[in-house]
Design a protein around this motif. Structure first.
Motif, PDB file in Angstrom:
ATOM      1  N   GLU A  38       0.884  -1.158   0.000  1.00  0.00           N
ATOM      2  CA  GLU A  38       0.000   0.000   0.000  1.00  0.00           C
ATOM      3  C   GLU A  38       0.913   1.195   0.000  1.00  0.00           C
ATOM      4  O   GLU A  38       1.719   1.354   0.919  1.00  0.00           O
ATOM      5  N   TYR A  71       3.823   1.756   2.879  1.00  0.00           N
ATOM      6  CA  TYR A  71       3.022   1.431   4.055  1.00  0.00           C
ATOM      7  C   TYR A  71       3.736   0.413   4.923  1.00  0.00           C
ATOM      8  O   TYR A  71       4.455  -0.445   4.441  1.00  0.00           O
ATOM      9  N   PHE A  94     -12.141   0.205  -1.380  1.00  0.00           N
ATOM     10  CA  PHE A  94     -11.565   0.517  -0.079  1.00  0.00           C
ATOM     11  C   PHE A  94     -10.835   1.867  -0.060  1.00  0.00           C
ATOM     12  O   PHE A  94     -10.631   2.454   0.990  1.00  0.00           O
ATOM     13  N   TYR A  97     -11.831   3.794   3.165  1.00  0.00           N
ATOM     14  CA  TYR A  97     -10.857   4.051   4.238  1.00  0.00           C
ATOM     15  C   TYR A  97      -9.581   4.757   3.791  1.00  0.00           C
ATOM     16  O   TYR A  97      -9.096   5.656   4.461  1.00  0.00           O
ATOM     17  N   SER A 120     -11.266   8.168  11.002  1.00  0.00           N
ATOM     18  CA  SER A 120     -11.825   7.560   9.796  1.00  0.00           C
ATOM     19  C   SER A 120     -13.355   7.576   9.738  1.00  0.00           C
ATOM     20  O   SER A 120     -13.929   7.503   8.661  1.00  0.00           O
ATOM     21  N   ASP A 159     -15.657   3.488   9.859  1.00  0.00           N
ATOM     22  CA  ASP A 159     -15.574   3.216   8.417  1.00  0.00           C
ATOM     23  C   ASP A 159     -15.641   1.724   8.114  1.00  0.00           C
ATOM     24  O   ASP A 159     -16.253   1.305   7.142  1.00  0.00           O
ATOM     25  N   SER A 160     -14.982   0.912   8.945  1.00  0.00           N
ATOM     26  CA  SER A 160     -14.943  -0.523   8.635  1.00  0.00           C
ATOM     27  C   SER A 160     -14.648  -1.334   9.885  1.00  0.00           C
ATOM     28  O   SER A 160     -14.039  -0.845  10.833  1.00  0.00           O
ATOM     29  N   ILE A 161     -15.097  -2.584   9.855  1.00  0.00           N
ATOM     30  CA  ILE A 161     -14.687  -3.545  10.885  1.00  0.00           C
ATOM     31  C   ILE A 161     -13.898  -4.617  10.152  1.00  0.00           C
ATOM     32  O   ILE A 161     -14.396  -5.216   9.191  1.00  0.00           O
ATOM     33  N   VAL A 162     -12.660  -4.820  10.558  1.00  0.00           N
ATOM     34  CA  VAL A 162     -11.824  -5.822   9.883  1.00  0.00           C
ATOM     35  C   VAL A 162     -11.759  -7.068  10.783  1.00  0.00           C
ATOM     36  O   VAL A 162     -12.423  -8.061  10.537  1.00  0.00           O
ATOM     37  N   ARG A 163     -10.995  -6.975  11.847  1.00  0.00           N
ATOM     38  CA  ARG A 163     -10.911  -8.108  12.785  1.00  0.00           C
ATOM     39  C   ARG A 163     -11.927  -7.974  13.928  1.00  0.00           C
ATOM     40  O   ARG A 163     -12.196  -8.914  14.638  1.00  0.00           O
ATOM     41  N   GLY A 164     -12.384  -6.759  14.138  1.00  0.00           N
ATOM     42  CA  GLY A 164     -13.353  -6.513  15.209  1.00  0.00           C
ATOM     43  C   GLY A 164     -12.712  -6.063  16.507  1.00  0.00           C
ATOM     44  O   GLY A 164     -13.411  -5.655  17.433  1.00  0.00           O
ATOM     45  N   THR A 190     -10.732  -3.413  17.241  1.00  0.00           N
ATOM     46  CA  THR A 190     -10.830  -1.983  17.544  1.00  0.00           C
ATOM     47  C   THR A 190     -12.217  -1.645  18.073  1.00  0.00           C
ATOM     48  O   THR A 190     -12.349  -0.992  19.122  1.00  0.00           O
TER      49      THR A 190
HETATM   50  P1  AMP Z   1     -10.121  -4.060  13.320  1.00  0.00           P
HETATM   51  O1  AMP Z   1      -9.747  -3.791  14.725  1.00  0.00           O
HETATM   52  O2  AMP Z   1      -9.237  -5.103  12.698  1.00  0.00           O
HETATM   53  O3  AMP Z   1     -11.580  -4.355  13.103  1.00  0.00           O
HETATM   54  O4  AMP Z   1      -9.774  -2.770  12.468  1.00  0.00           O
HETATM   55  C1  AMP Z   1     -10.710  -1.817  12.133  1.00  0.00           C
HETATM   56  C2  AMP Z   1     -10.043  -0.476  12.186  1.00  0.00           C
HETATM   57  O5  AMP Z   1      -8.905  -0.439  11.349  1.00  0.00           O
HETATM   58  C3  AMP Z   1     -10.961   0.637  11.713  1.00  0.00           C
HETATM   59  O6  AMP Z   1     -10.814   1.691  12.636  1.00  0.00           O
HETATM   60  C4  AMP Z   1     -10.417   1.052  10.371  1.00  0.00           C
HETATM   61  O7  AMP Z   1     -10.486   2.454  10.228  1.00  0.00           O
HETATM   62  C5  AMP Z   1      -8.982   0.592  10.388  1.00  0.00           C
HETATM   63  N1  AMP Z   1      -8.545   0.023   9.111  1.00  0.00           N
HETATM   64  C6  AMP Z   1      -9.288  -0.556   8.163  1.00  0.00           C
HETATM   65  N2  AMP Z   1      -8.515  -0.974   7.144  1.00  0.00           N
HETATM   66  C7  AMP Z   1      -7.249  -0.670   7.456  1.00  0.00           C
HETATM   67  C8  AMP Z   1      -5.992  -0.832   6.793  1.00  0.00           C
HETATM   68  N3  AMP Z   1      -5.915  -1.397   5.598  1.00  0.00           N
HETATM   69  N4  AMP Z   1      -4.886  -0.383   7.418  1.00  0.00           N
HETATM   70  C9  AMP Z   1      -4.978   0.193   8.638  1.00  0.00           C
HETATM   71  N5  AMP Z   1      -6.129   0.388   9.300  1.00  0.00           N
HETATM   72  C10 AMP Z   1      -7.255  -0.040   8.730  1.00  0.00           C
END
Ligand code: AMP
Length: 466
Positions: A4, A79, A244, A248, A289, A352-357, A359
């Motif tokens: 990235e 990145y 994306f 984000y 975000s 903006d997004s939940i990736v792993r959950g 945060t």
């Molecule tokens: P998580 O704790 O894995 O669910 O991460 C979600 C958080 O990571 C959100 O606050 C997003 O803004 C941020 N996020 C999403 N995609 C990315 C990325 N590619 N790199 C860094 N932060 C991210």
């Protein structure tokens, strides 16, 4: 390895120094990469490069920029990722060959770099890094030994599968290339005395320039002597712009493929309320975000916008010792609650997004400890169910929470009173670009290029067919 990154190129008509403009543009693109930064310039005779690990101001000082003499040049920010954090992987990458030197900066990720690398190694080419950019550089040089620039890049495009927005120098010519699906952004602008090409239009704004247009997918643009020429090398039926970037990655003040990211996020926020209405006292973003989404949600719903969390912008990289208490300290170091704003209230928390959950769970936990009555989470991205192979550092399928859990399951895991994700339809409409011209791989598991073990969309051309 994920790439990235942010890329920039500057071409001046006269002997104006390109390095300073590149340096400023890299500042504007710093959000796209914080691991390393680099600048390469050409003065018509000699090529000069400076690159290093860290943020733009860590890598360059005033003296460095003055020494980087040349009226044309490129720059790169990379990145931070889990693997491959080495000085060898810093860009721009320089490759010398019989007829000169090329310097190359790349944003994107190749899917077939391992195969290409093996093929090149069999031919006796030696690799110094583990980045796929070096594969691109070797392939390009191999072609340039016998062919014109146009034919060389055409062949390059035929061989590469994946995402790539490239800027490179062939002697003192600046070249910009965008992959045939336009997965990663790239745009060009006019600046005093010359032209700029950059990942995002915010970098053009910083130089007081005017955005001319996006680089068209499959297009090569050559800048030299105060003008530029366009070569549409391949034409794909559809584009596959990365969603994306809108969700984000890109700055909200950038215009990407004709859409202002800020407006897109406002529309997503508004659609989120339409799709998942809720009664609450205030709408609060997860900073930074979630801010634009929250404003859109607040406007549409009429629920007051008020910040419930404050971000420490100077946190940088910090070390956290293991243990439950320290984990909470880690969240608090980054984010603190504004207690009187949230205590006893029902909050719409917009992210903006939940990736792993992880945060979201920690933030909601923090808010509850500050006395929040209800937390209704609204998310600007549909559930992320598949990994990204095309340049976003996302997570593995195992780590993606929505790949394994239903919305109700995620809601329970993050301990929200309710959870609403925007729908794919709602997202596409909010972006304003037809669905067939977007890459939705992380949301659908259907990708615009062939990826071993994954599904490939029917309507989009496979790059290998070029
Ligand atoms: P998580 O704790 O894995 O669910 O991460 C979600 C958080 O990571 C959100 O606050 C997003 O803004 C941020 N996020 C999403 N995609 C990315 C990325 N590619 N790199 C860094 N932060 C991210």
């Amino acid at each position: 390895m994920h790439e990235e990154c942010g890329v920039v190129g500057v071409s001046f008509k006269k002997e104006s120094p390109a390095a300073l403009s590149i340096y400023y543009a890299l500042y504007a693109l710093q959000h796209r990469g914080q691991e390393s930064a680099g600048i390469t310039v050409h003065d018509g005779v000699q090529v000069r490069t400076l690159k290093g690990m860290g943020l733009v101001p860590d890598v360059f000082n005033r003296g460095d920029i003055q020494k980087l003499k040349g009226h044309v040049g490129i720059g790169h920010v990379r990145y931070s990722t889990t693997g491959g954090s080495r000085i060898e992987n810093c860009q721009p990458l320089l490759v010398s060959f019989k007829s000169g030197t090329i310097a190359i900066a790349h944003n994107g990720n190749l899917v077939n770099s391992r195969d290409l690398r093996t093929e090149l190694e069999k031919e006796g080419r030696i690799f110094l890094s583990d980045s796929d950019t070096e594969v691109i550089a070797h392939l390009l040089v191999k072609e340039l030994m016998h062919n014109s620039l146009e034919d060389s890049v055409k062949e390059l495009i035929r061989r590469l599968i994946g995402s790539y927005s490239l800027v490179f120098l062939v002697d003192n010519r600046l070249v910009a290339v965008r992959d045939p699906l336009g997965i990663k952004p790239l745009c060009i602008g006019r600046i005093d005395n010359g032209f700029v090409v950059a990942s995002e239009s915010a970098a053009i704004d910083i130089l007081s320039g005017q955005l001319i247009r996006d680089v068209v997918p499959g297009e090569m643009i050559i800048f030299s002597n105060g003008s530029y020429e366009s070569h549409q090398l391949v034409k794909s039926r559809n584009a596959a712009h990365c969603v994306f970037e809108y969700i984000y990655f890109a700055r909200p003040d950038s215009i990407i493929d004709g859409e202002l990211v800020y407006n897109t996020r406002m529309r997503i926020g508004s659609t989120l309320f339409e799709e998942h209405p809720v009664k609450a006292n205030i709408v609060s973003p997860v900073p930074d975000s979630g801010i634009t989404y929250a404003i859109g949600f607040s406007k549409k719903s009429g629920i007051d916008y008020m910040e419930g969390l404050m971000k420490n912008r100077y946190i940088g990289r910090t070390f956290i010792m293991p243990g439950q208490d320290m984990r909470e300290t880690a969240v608090r170091l980054k984010l603190n609650t504004i207690k009187p704003n949230i205590e006893g209230k029902s909050i719409v928390l917009v992210e903006d997004s939940i990736v792993r959950g992880t945060t979201s769970r920690r933030i909601i936990d923090l808010m509850r400890k500050s006395g929040t009555k209800e937390v209704h989470m609204r998310v600007g991205s549909p559930p992320i169910i598949s990994p990204c192979y095309l340049g976003i550092d996302m997570a593995t399928r195992e780590e993606l929470i929505a790949a394994h859990k239903s919305v109700k399951g995620v809601e329970a895991l993050i301990n929200a009173d309710s959870l609403g994700y925007i729908s794919i339809d709602g997202l596409v409409k909010s972006i304003g670009i037809p669905e067939d011209d977007l890459c939705l791989g992380c949301l659908t598991g259907i990708y615009p290029v062939e990826i071993p073990g994954e599904r490939c969309g029917k309507r989009q051309l496979k790059l290998s067919e070029f």
